[in-house]
Scaffold this motif. Structure first.
Motif: not given
Length: 148
Positions: A19, A64, A130, A136, A146
């Motif tokens: 992530a 993200c 996250v 992820v 996650v």
């Protein structure tokens, strides 16, 4: 600890990546400018106004973010990044994706070999949970797992 989120698959597909989290609006053009203009194969974020991800590699990461902001070229930037092999592994939006980002992700899927599964509507809890560096996983049905 593992947590599962469900969103809407805009570009269905599967991905598993580290992530990279932006809590502010993501300026697509400013972020990818150096990658597209100066050959940065890691797609290091060049948006100095995004302290969460500035100077961090975006290529191959699970990007993200809440939403994209900025230029109307945003969709073309995602498409070009994918055409050059510098795209994120996937795009994960806590909010509803905007039409420009959606167009770029869809065009990348259709016109390049650079798959970029895209899921939106994951909710604010997703971005609260996250953290950059977590793993992820994305499923074709919009399920995002996650692990942290």
């Amino acid at each position: 600890m593992t947590k599962v989120f469900k969103g809407r698959p805009v570009v269905p597909g599967e991905a598993k990546a580290e992530a990279l989290v932006s809590h502010g609006g993501f300026n697509t053009l400013a972020s990818f400018q150096k990658a597209l203009m100066f050959g940065d194969k890691n797609a290091t974020c060049s948006d100095q106004n995004n302290p969460d991800i500035y100077k961090k590699a975006m290529a191959g990461k699970a990007l993200c973010l809440p939403q994209t902001i900025g230029s109307t070229t945003g969709g073309m930037v995602f498409y070009c990044a994918a055409a050059m092999g510098r795209q994120p592994a996937c795009l994960l939006f806590s909010e509803t994706i905007d039409s420009l980002a959606a167009a770029g992700a869809i065009l990348a899927e259709v016109w390049t070999d650079g798959s970029m599964p895209t899921v939106d509507g994951l909710g604010s809890e997703f971005l609260d949970y996250v953290k950059s560096g977590m793993t992820v996983s994305v499923a074709a049905d919009g399920t995002v797992t996650v692990e942290g």
